[in-house]
Design a protein around this motif. Structure first.
Motif, PDB file in Angstrom:
ATOM      1  N   ALA A  18     -30.662 -27.098 -20.952  1.00 11.79           N
ATOM      2  CA  ALA A  18     -29.400 -27.476 -21.539  1.00 11.79           C
ATOM      3  C   ALA A  18     -29.398 -26.931 -22.960  1.00 11.79           C
ATOM      4  O   ALA A  18     -28.492 -27.062 -23.640  1.00 11.79           O
ATOM      5  CB  ALA A  18     -29.442 -29.085 -21.420  1.00 11.79           C
ATOM      6  N   ASN A  19     -30.514 -26.716 -23.756  1.00  9.59           N
ATOM      7  CA  ASN A  19     -30.668 -26.255 -25.105  1.00  9.59           C
ATOM      8  C   ASN A  19     -30.847 -24.828 -25.277  1.00  9.59           C
ATOM      9  O   ASN A  19     -30.590 -24.559 -26.644  1.00  9.59           O
ATOM     10  CB  ASN A  19     -31.956 -27.163 -25.634  1.00  9.59           C
ATOM     11  N   ILE A  20     -31.072 -23.995 -24.414  1.00 12.65           N
ATOM     12  CA  ILE A  20     -31.160 -22.722 -24.587  1.00 12.65           C
ATOM     13  C   ILE A  20     -29.943 -21.878 -24.870  1.00 12.65           C
ATOM     14  O   ILE A  20     -29.871 -21.240 -25.673  1.00 12.65           O
ATOM     15  CB  ILE A  20     -31.867 -21.979 -23.187  1.00 12.65           C
ATOM     16  N   GLY A  21     -28.696 -22.647 -24.300  1.00 15.75           N
ATOM     17  CA  GLY A  21     -27.471 -22.156 -24.829  1.00 15.75           C
ATOM     18  C   GLY A  21     -26.972 -22.278 -26.306  1.00 15.75           C
ATOM     19  O   GLY A  21     -26.829 -21.576 -27.070  1.00 15.75           O
ATOM     20  N   SER A  22     -27.478 -23.683 -26.918  1.00 19.77           N
ATOM     21  CA  SER A  22     -27.361 -23.773 -28.249  1.00 19.77           C
ATOM     22  C   SER A  22     -28.299 -22.937 -29.033  1.00 19.77           C
ATOM     23  O   SER A  22     -27.729 -22.510 -30.250  1.00 19.77           O
ATOM     24  CB  SER A  22     -27.257 -25.249 -28.716  1.00 19.77           C
ATOM     25  N   ILE A  23     -29.500 -22.740 -28.468  1.00 22.86           N
ATOM     26  CA  ILE A  23     -30.348 -21.993 -29.419  1.00 22.86           C
ATOM     27  C   ILE A  23     -29.822 -20.478 -29.587  1.00 22.86           C
ATOM     28  O   ILE A  23     -29.848 -19.959 -30.678  1.00 22.86           O
ATOM     29  CB  ILE A  23     -31.591 -22.027 -28.628  1.00 22.86           C
ATOM     30  N   THR A  24     -29.382 -20.064 -28.458  1.00 20.67           N
ATOM     31  CA  THR A  24     -28.673 -18.713 -28.338  1.00 20.67           C
ATOM     32  C   THR A  24     -27.504 -18.635 -29.367  1.00 20.67           C
ATOM     33  O   THR A  24     -27.415 -17.669 -30.086  1.00 20.67           O
ATOM     34  CB  THR A  24     -28.348 -18.196 -27.029  1.00 20.67           C
ATOM     35  N   ASN A  25     -27.076 -19.717 -29.328  1.00 21.43           N
ATOM     36  CA  ASN A  25     -25.643 -19.764 -30.234  1.00 21.43           C
ATOM     37  C   ASN A  25     -26.100 -19.960 -31.800  1.00 21.43           C
ATOM     38  O   ASN A  25     -25.450 -19.150 -32.692  1.00 21.43           O
ATOM     39  CB  ASN A  25     -24.657 -20.712 -29.896  1.00 21.43           C
TER      40      ASN A  25
END
Length: 78
Positions: A18-25
């Motif tokens: 769930a958090n890897i996307g926001s980290i990438t962004n």
């Protein structure tokens, strides 16, 4: 005990996914900001170079005026 470990691992996997996307962004935003700052620094450097050229030109003009003034006013009496 194994069931607890599996449940904890499963919960962590859900959290990480769930958090890897926001980290990438966030990382992409940081790179974009760094690029924008590099462009701003390059513009500032170009402006400093231009200002230094103008200062050199003014310095040369003042030097020329000193030479002209010394040649013209040193021989004139008022």
């Amino acid at each position: 005990m194994i069931w607890e470990k599996n449940a904890n691992l499963g919960a962590y996997e859900l959290y990480a996914n769930a958090n890897i996307g926001s980290i990438t962004n966030n990382i992409a935003t940081l790179f974009s900001n760094a690029s924008s700052q590099a462009t701003s620094i390059n513009v500032l450097n170009a402006n400093v170079t231009s200002a230094n050229n103008q200062i050199s030109l003014l310095h040369a003009n003042v030097g020329s005026f000193y030479t002209w003034a010394n040649l013209n006013f040193s021989t004139t009496s008022y």
